[in-house]
Scaffold this active site. Sequence first.
Site, PDB file in Angstrom:
ATOM      1  N   GLU A 170      46.667 -42.967 -29.689  1.00  0.00           N
ATOM      2  CA  GLU A 170      47.600 -43.052 -28.321  1.00  0.00           C
ATOM      3  C   GLU A 170      48.827 -42.244 -28.577  1.00  0.00           C
ATOM      4  O   GLU A 170      49.318 -42.049 -29.783  1.00  0.00           O
ATOM      5  CB  GLU A 170      48.266 -44.590 -28.407  1.00  0.00           C
ATOM      6  N   GLY A 184      64.120 -25.399 -31.509  1.00  0.00           N
ATOM      7  CA  GLY A 184      64.830 -24.295 -31.082  1.00  0.00           C
ATOM      8  C   GLY A 184      65.760 -24.420 -29.988  1.00  0.00           C
ATOM      9  O   GLY A 184      66.905 -23.913 -29.554  1.00  0.00           O
ATOM     10  N   ASP A 240      59.033 -31.414 -32.029  1.00  0.00           N
ATOM     11  CA  ASP A 240      59.229 -30.043 -31.278  1.00  0.00           C
ATOM     12  C   ASP A 240      60.689 -30.114 -30.775  1.00  0.00           C
ATOM     13  O   ASP A 240      61.310 -31.359 -30.494  1.00  0.00           O
ATOM     14  CB  ASP A 240      58.000 -30.039 -30.317  1.00  0.00           C
ATOM     15  N   ARG A 257      55.117 -37.025 -29.633  1.00  0.00           N
ATOM     16  CA  ARG A 257      55.615 -35.851 -29.528  1.00  0.00           C
ATOM     17  C   ARG A 257      57.003 -35.667 -28.762  1.00  0.00           C
ATOM     18  O   ARG A 257      57.379 -36.305 -27.903  1.00  0.00           O
ATOM     19  CB  ARG A 257      54.588 -34.754 -28.665  1.00  0.00           C
ATOM     20  N   ARG A 310      51.196 -31.869 -24.757  1.00  0.00           N
ATOM     21  CA  ARG A 310      49.992 -31.164 -25.320  1.00  0.00           C
ATOM     22  C   ARG A 310      49.922 -31.384 -26.768  1.00  0.00           C
ATOM     23  O   ARG A 310      51.043 -31.648 -27.554  1.00  0.00           O
ATOM     24  CB  ARG A 310      49.925 -29.680 -24.996  1.00  0.00           C
ATOM     25  N   ARG A 327      68.288 -20.548 -33.854  1.00  0.00           N
ATOM     26  CA  ARG A 327      67.444 -21.531 -33.648  1.00  0.00           C
ATOM     27  C   ARG A 327      67.327 -21.981 -35.169  1.00  0.00           C
ATOM     28  O   ARG A 327      66.639 -23.185 -35.328  1.00  0.00           O
ATOM     29  CB  ARG A 327      66.191 -20.836 -33.470  1.00  0.00           C
ATOM     30  N   ASN A 379      52.247 -20.466 -35.546  1.00  0.00           N
ATOM     31  CA  ASN A 379      53.620 -20.264 -35.714  1.00  0.00           C
ATOM     32  C   ASN A 379      53.965 -18.953 -36.273  1.00  0.00           C
ATOM     33  O   ASN A 379      55.120 -18.567 -36.313  1.00  0.00           O
ATOM     34  CB  ASN A 379      54.449 -21.405 -36.358  1.00  0.00           C
ATOM     35  N   TRP A 408      67.216 -27.194 -28.907  1.00  0.00           N
ATOM     36  CA  TRP A 408      68.334 -27.940 -29.378  1.00  0.00           C
ATOM     37  C   TRP A 408      69.538 -26.984 -29.749  1.00  0.00           C
ATOM     38  O   TRP A 408      70.678 -27.325 -29.387  1.00  0.00           O
ATOM     39  CB  TRP A 408      67.904 -28.876 -30.563  1.00  0.00           C
ATOM     40  N   ARG A 423      55.841 -16.118 -34.393  1.00  0.00           N
ATOM     41  CA  ARG A 423      56.956 -15.941 -34.100  1.00  0.00           C
ATOM     42  C   ARG A 423      57.752 -14.714 -34.773  1.00  0.00           C
ATOM     43  O   ARG A 423      57.111 -14.130 -35.809  1.00  0.00           O
ATOM     44  CB  ARG A 423      57.874 -17.290 -34.629  1.00  0.00           C
TER      45      ARG A 423
HETATM   46  C1  IPE Z   1      53.737 -27.536 -32.677  1.00  0.00           C
HETATM   47  O1  IPE Z   1      54.794 -26.990 -31.762  1.00  0.00           O
HETATM   48  C2  IPE Z   1      53.973 -27.081 -34.032  1.00  0.00           C
HETATM   49  C3  IPE Z   1      54.938 -27.870 -34.680  1.00  0.00           C
HETATM   50  C4  IPE Z   1      55.694 -28.739 -34.193  1.00  0.00           C
HETATM   51  C5  IPE Z   1      55.121 -27.391 -35.900  1.00  0.00           C
HETATM   52  P1  IPE Z   1      55.287 -25.420 -31.033  1.00  0.00           P
HETATM   53  O2  IPE Z   1      56.584 -25.472 -30.511  1.00  0.00           O
HETATM   54  O3  IPE Z   1      54.450 -24.306 -31.944  1.00  0.00           O
HETATM   55  O4  IPE Z   1      53.973 -25.645 -29.764  1.00  0.00           O
HETATM   56  P2  IPE Z   1      53.958 -24.823 -28.525  1.00  0.00           P
HETATM   57  O5  IPE Z   1      53.699 -23.538 -28.814  1.00  0.00           O
HETATM   58  O6  IPE Z   1      54.939 -25.373 -27.476  1.00  0.00           O
HETATM   59  O7  IPE Z   1      52.505 -25.323 -27.952  1.00  0.00           O
HETATM   60  C1  IPE Z   2      59.586 -27.320 -33.616  1.00  0.00           C
HETATM   61  O1  IPE Z   2      60.545 -26.677 -32.865  1.00  0.00           O
HETATM   62  C2  IPE Z   2      59.417 -26.684 -35.057  1.00  0.00           C
HETATM   63  C3  IPE Z   2      58.438 -25.777 -35.147  1.00  0.00           C
HETATM   64  C4  IPE Z   2      57.416 -25.308 -34.438  1.00  0.00           C
HETATM   65  C5  IPE Z   2      58.502 -25.148 -36.528  1.00  0.00           C
HETATM   66  P1  IPE Z   2      60.469 -25.431 -32.166  1.00  0.00           P
HETATM   67  O2  IPE Z   2      60.962 -24.315 -32.841  1.00  0.00           O
HETATM   68  O3  IPE Z   2      59.132 -24.961 -31.552  1.00  0.00           O
HETATM   69  O4  IPE Z   2      61.257 -25.699 -30.832  1.00  0.00           O
HETATM   70  P2  IPE Z   2      61.136 -25.173 -29.347  1.00  0.00           P
HETATM   71  O5  IPE Z   2      60.052 -25.663 -28.891  1.00  0.00           O
HETATM   72  O6  IPE Z   2      61.385 -23.544 -29.580  1.00  0.00           O
HETATM   73  O7  IPE Z   2      62.417 -25.714 -28.784  1.00  0.00           O
HETATM   74 MG    MG Z   3      58.129 -25.707 -29.654  1.00  0.00          MG
END
Ligand code: IPE
Ligand code: IPE
Ligand code: MG
Length: 250
Positions: free
Chosen positions: A217, A37, A34, A198, A204, A47, A82, A39, A85
């Site tokens: 763990e 985006g 995670d 994570r 979560r 993103r 996802n 970053w 999005r």
């Molecule tokens: C979890 O990240 C899914 C992946 C890493 C592919 P999300 O960014 O989708 O999770 P939430 O929305 O913060 O719970």
């Molecule tokens: C995880 O990074 C990759 C996917 C869920 C595809 P995010 O895209 O969720 O990044 P943030 O949480 O918006 O920073």
């Molecule tokens: Mg995310």
Amino acid sequence: MSNRAMIDSRTQAEAIRRGVDVKVLPTHIALIMDGNGRWAQRRGMPRLLGHREGYRTLRTVLLSASEVGVRYLTAYAFSAENWKRPADEVAGLMKLIEKAARTELSVMHRNNVRVRVAGRLDGLPSSLRDALEESIETTRNNAGIGFTLAINYGGRAEVVDAVREIVREGVAIDAIDEETVSDRLYNPDVPEPDLMIRTAGEMRWSNFLIWQAAYTELVVTDVDWPDFNPDHLFDAIAEYQGRVRKYGGL
Ligand code: IPE
Ligand code: IPE
Ligand code: MG
């Protein structure tokens, strides 16, 4: 070469320097990658550039895990949720994953990686599905690290799919136990994760491996996925090795 792991003594030495005991590694590590985006946004970049950087990180971390001697790695690439999005981000991710699958196949194969996927593949663009199926087929007999890409993956959907299969087979109600469900998950031959990492600080599960992670763990780091490196992986393994796993016992 097909029946050995790609353990590398230099990588093991680095891990040992970070406090890892390479004799008792977690067998299976799951990754919630995670923060791609955030970053990118912090750098004023779109993103999708964060996702591209994140894919490079995954290649590095997978090979390090393999070299240190981890047997299975499962990475959450795209969740069943996802799809909510913006359409351009979803389309960009699908293209990126397909391109990565195609260009990385030779690297995977050369490193004796066995590729699997977890998720509802029939919901993916057909060209991506083809690329993933080619990776699975080509690496089927490799005995190095087992790498599972979780894509269009939802933990609840996986349990629903297992229940559907149980009903389809007409299993008698009294014969149903936990193994009946476990045996019908997407990859029943992959052991449950010992360690889930994570990145980007969120505490979560986001619907990842909810059945398999009952006694996994969890290690959460504030590092965004594109900045995650082998040292962070070794730190997480060392932290895991300091935990006492009790499985409800004393
Ligand atoms: C979890 O990240 C899914 C992946 C890493 C592919 P999300 O960014 O989708 O999770 P939430 O929305 O913060 O719970
Ligand atoms: C995880 O990074 C990759 C996917 C869920 C595809 P995010 O895209 O969720 O990044 P943030 O949480 O918006 O920073
Ligand atoms: Mg995310």
